[in-house]
Write a protein that holds these residues in place. Structure first.
Motif, short mmCIF file in Angstrom:
data_model
loop_
_atom_site.label_atom_id
_atom_site.label_comp_id
_atom_site.label_asym_id
_atom_site.label_seq_id
_atom_site.Cartn_x
_atom_site.Cartn_y
_atom_site.Cartn_z
N SER A 121 48.11 45.93 23.36
CA SER A 121 48.77 45.73 22.07
C SER A 121 49.26 44.30 21.90
O SER A 121 49.12 43.71 20.83
N TYR B 141 54.59 37.36 16.71
CA TYR B 141 54.04 38.73 16.65
C TYR B 141 54.04 39.37 18.03
O TYR B 141 54.36 40.54 18.19
N THR B 142 53.63 38.58 19.01
CA THR B 142 53.57 39.11 20.36
C THR B 142 54.95 39.54 20.84
O THR B 142 55.11 40.62 21.42
N SER C 53 48.04 41.75 19.09
CA SER C 53 49.00 41.14 18.14
C SER C 53 48.92 39.62 18.21
O SER C 53 49.07 38.94 17.20
N THR D 277 55.98 42.69 18.92
CA THR D 277 55.23 43.87 19.40
C THR D 277 55.73 44.30 20.77
O THR D 277 55.92 45.49 21.04
#
Lengths: 487, 330
Positions: free
Chosen positions: A63, A26-27, A67, A30
């Protein structure tokens, strides 16, 4: 459930590993999206909105942290996680088959669980849920570097000149001037304009704007100020033309005040436009270029100005002229007030004289439209307020500048009014009317101050290159003859 | 089911051993056809019937007769001819004298009252006669004059047929085709196998086989098969394959060549045979590979080609191959 204890432990390991894997993925995703968007928006954000790098970097960092945390969260069922294992090891099929009919209804469950346990002996959670890097991930450092480069290089685009910085200070000063002009508490719009100028000036000082955008903003604000000036002028003219009752004298005074404000704002605006090399949409006095009512408004405005200055000089004996063509009222004014000053009489005479002069000029220079009021000095390209206010041919410009010379002539007896009035011809006279305010208020300007002010304006007007060539000499001769100008 | 009902490793091992013994015993007298032999045993353990297609002389009948002998089951052979009547298969009521010499009407059982039925050259009989086997195959019973008679299990019909293009054949009705669990293709033997066939059949010594199994053992094996679990994803995979055989399916490149796709019996066949494949491989669950292996014999006779398919010489096996390539496992 005892027979699946080893599987349960393994499932817990799998869950942990799965969460970590998911969080990392996810990181990365993102980060990739934000960097891609950041590259596209880097320069526009910096250039047009003046956003500092702290904000995007904070958003970026926030963000990816969010994430990552989001990836760590989640509810996983141990059995589902076991089924989600690598298909090549067949562990997923073992688990799926073992619990096909629930926990204990499958006669093959024990055999399958035993097989699964044997499988996990040589299987680690990292093997099952390893981080799968996509093709885009290696580009992330490159994207980050590109983003930072674009952002930093946008500073060079924002380097503004010292002149622009000075202009920024000037805008702040302008806001103070507008504040100073805006003594009328009823008119709050000027406060807003002043505040906008202040903010713009501060923004320029902080180097948060490009030169192009500075010009754009100043132009925008100038138009706004022009509109305000126009509004003030129109309001004053319209009201004044409708209001000649003595009961409304106080209102007229307020209107005069607005007119003064308009003039002062005009000065500020012209100065500003000159600094930023902008062309005004309207001539001073609040009349827009190309306006079909231009000449009419000028006439009205001139009449208004006359009234103001007569009032300023303390000779407010003139009543409202119901019929502009009726000059007898003006001539009777001194008789109505026996204590009138000399200037007032001269003004009346001058008014009559002026009413003939343009007619005379028109008769000699322009016979195309006899009987109409031809303005010999078109208001096409006023350079500044002084020049514009001193537009030759308007009653205001001509009449007000004749106060002092006329008086001097009278006293010396060297001049005859006939020399300066031109020839009277029927239908070609330009009649002017002088109105004065009643004795409600005291004059606010010294007489001589007014006269010198208009003389200066007159000189500037005559020196203007944009004046029609033939009219320059005519006007100069006229004012020389009345002694207002020096050779 | 309690823990005591759990299948043990020993039972599975015995299953595998029995299966291999059967296969090896048959291979003593049947040269080649190893896959064919395996599939016939799979069919038997799945309680299905097999349609065996091949040109004459490839050993179809020999294989089936050998199987009947080895299994130790009662077997019979019906030679289908154009004038064969349904009563010739299922039996009929006849006026007979009983032991007391009284004339009575008695049911005379036909050859269908056996456990291993060899329906030789089934497509040479008329469709009416062919259909006489329908009830026996599906419900393992026969109804004559309103009286229903159960057939003894294990029961398997092994029908052979010549390719339908041959002279004097009647294509089997789709309804009957669908009753066959497997359709097996008998291929020509290769060079080595031909040599072995010559050696085996032209010498003086004749090798015979003896029964090595019985109906109890067969039924036990059948029951063991039924409880083999199928993972959900494998089951879904089989369903997707079945759906892909339908004409409206967009999977694969042969949809336009299909007139009728496989019925639900097709996926039943794939799953059941997949269980046998899994267990005979020593696995306790059906895998994707088992389904893929079962797809060809389970579906090929259930896919009815369209005119375009016939004209373009498309075979059902090509269609299944395309489907297996196209359908993803998960």
């Amino acid at each position: 459930m005892g027979k699946i204890s080893r599987l349960k432990i393994f499932a817990d390991e799998l869950i942990r590993q799965k969460r970590i894997t998911r969080a990392i993925e996810y990181t990365l995703l993102t980060s990739f999206i934000l960097l891609s968007a950041g590259i596209v928006l880097a320069i526009p954000l910096r250039y047009f909105m003046g956003i500092d790098i702290i904000m995007p970097l904070s958003i970026y960092a926030g963000s990816i942290i969010l994430s990552f945390i989001y990836g760590l969260l989640g509810i996983e069922n141990p059995l589902e996680v076991l089924k989600d294992t690598d298909a090549r090891k067949f562990l997923n099929q073992k688990m799926s088959a073992a619990f096909q009919y629930g926990d204990s209804n499958n006669p093959y469950s024990s055999l399958l669980v035993r097989e699964a346990e044997d499988l996990i002996e040589n299987l680690s959670a990292q093997q099952v849920f390893h981080v799968r890097f996509s093709r885009r991930d290696p580009f992330q450092p490159l994207l980050l570097a590109l983003f930072l480069f674009l952002w930093m290089s946008s500073f060079s685009l924002l380097q503004i000149s010292d002149q622009a910085l000075t202009n920024g200070q000037m805008l702040i000063d302008t806001s103070l001037k507008i504040d100073a002009v805006n003594s009328d508490e009823e008119d709050r719009n000027l406060e807003d304009i002043a505040e906008e100028y202040r903010k713009l000036g501060q923004k320029i000082q902080d180097q948060f704007m490009s030169e192009h955008s500075i010009e754009k903003e100043v132009d925008k604000l100038s138009r706004k100020l022009e509109n305000k000036i126009e509004g003030l002028s129109r309001k004053g003219v319209d009201k004044q033309s409708q209001t000649f009752d003595e009961d409304l004298d106080s209102e007229i005074f307020q209107l005069n005040r607005k007119k003064e404000m308009s003039d002062e704002l005009n000065d500020i605006l012209q100065s500003l436009m000159k600094t930023f090399s902008l062309s005004p949409d309207m001539v001073p006095g609040g009349v827009r270029k190309g306006d079909g009512n231009n000449s009419g408004n000028s006439d009205q405005e001139s009449a208004f100005s006359e009234e103001k200055y007569l009032d300023d000089s303390g000779n407010n004996s003139l009543g409202k002229p119901e019929d502009p063509s009726d000059s007898t009222e003006i001539e009777q004014a001194p008789e109505q007030d026996s204590g009138k000053s000399e200037i007032q009489q001269e003004s009346n005479n001058e008014g009559a004289g002026n009413s003939q002069e343009p007619g005379s000029l028109e008769g000699t220079k322009n016979d195309e439209e006899p009987g109409t009021h031809q303005n010999p000095f078109p208001l096409e390209e006023p350079e500044d307020d002084m020049a514009a206010n001193n537009t030759p041919g308007t009653e205001e410009g001509l009449q007000d500048n004749t106060y002092k010379p006329l008086r001097e002539e009278k006293e010396s007896g060297e001049f005859d009014d006939g020399n300066i009035r031109g020839e009277l011809q029927e239908g070609e006279q330009m009649k002017s009317f002088i109105r004065a305010l009643p004795h409600i208020v005291d004059p606010t300007l010294e007489e001589m101050e007014v006269l010198y002010f208009y003389r200066n304006q007159l000189e500037n007007a005559i020196d203007r290159e944009s004046l029609p060539e033939n009219y320059q000499s005519v006007v100069r001769d006229y004012f020389l003859s009345i002694g207002v100008l020096n050779e | 089911m309690s823990d005591s009902d759990d299948v043990s490793e020993k039972e599975v091992a015995e299953f595998i051993e029995d299966f291999n013994i059967l296969k090896n015993e048959i291979s003593r007298v049947v040269v080649g056809h190893k896959e064919l032999t395996e599939n016939i045993i799979v069919c038997l353990l799945s309680k299905g019937h097999a349609l065996i297609e091949g040109v004459p002389g490839l050993g179809k009948t020999h294989l089936i007769k050998t199987l009947g002998t080895v299994l130790g089951l009662k077997s019979s052979r019906i030679q289908f001819t154009p004038d064969l009547m349904p009563a010739d298969i299922i039996g009929t009521n006849m006026l007979m004298k009983n032991e007391e010499g009284i004339n009575v009407i008695q049911f005379s059982e036909g050859p269908v009252f056996s456990q291993v039925i060899l329906a030789d050259e089934i497509n040479r009989a008329t469709p009416k006669t062919q259909s006489a086997l329908l009830e026996a195959m599906q419900e393992q019973q026969v109804t004559v004059w309103g009286n229903t008679r159960k057939l003894k299990g294990p029961f398997i019909v092994l029908a052979t047929q010549n390719p339908i293009e041959m002279e004097g054949t009647y294509p089997l009705p789709e309804a009957q085709l669908d009753r066959f669990f497997f359709k097996l293709i008998v291929r020509y033997p290769d060079t080595k196998e031909l040599g072995e066939i010559i050696d085996l059949t032209t010498r003086a010594e004749v090798i015979s086989v003896s029964p090595i199994s019985d109906e109890v053992k067969i039924e036990k094996m059948q029951n063991l098969i039924r409880s083999v679990p199928v993972p959900e994803e494998v089951r879904d995979y089989a369903v997707k394959i079945l759906q892909a055989t339908h004409p409206e399916s967009e999977v694969g490149t042969f949809a336009k060549y299909i007139r009728y796709g496989a019925s639900p019996r097709g996926v039943q066949s794939m799953i059941l045979s997949g269980k046998v494949f899994a267990l005979m491989s020593g696995r306790y669950n059906v895998s994707f590979g088992d389904i893929r292996r079962a797809a060809y014999p389970s579906l090929r006779h259930r896919i009815i080609l369209s005119f375009e398919g016939e004209a373009d010489s498309i075979t059902p096996d090509k269609i299944i191959e395309s489907i297996l390539i196209s359908v993803k496992e998960s």
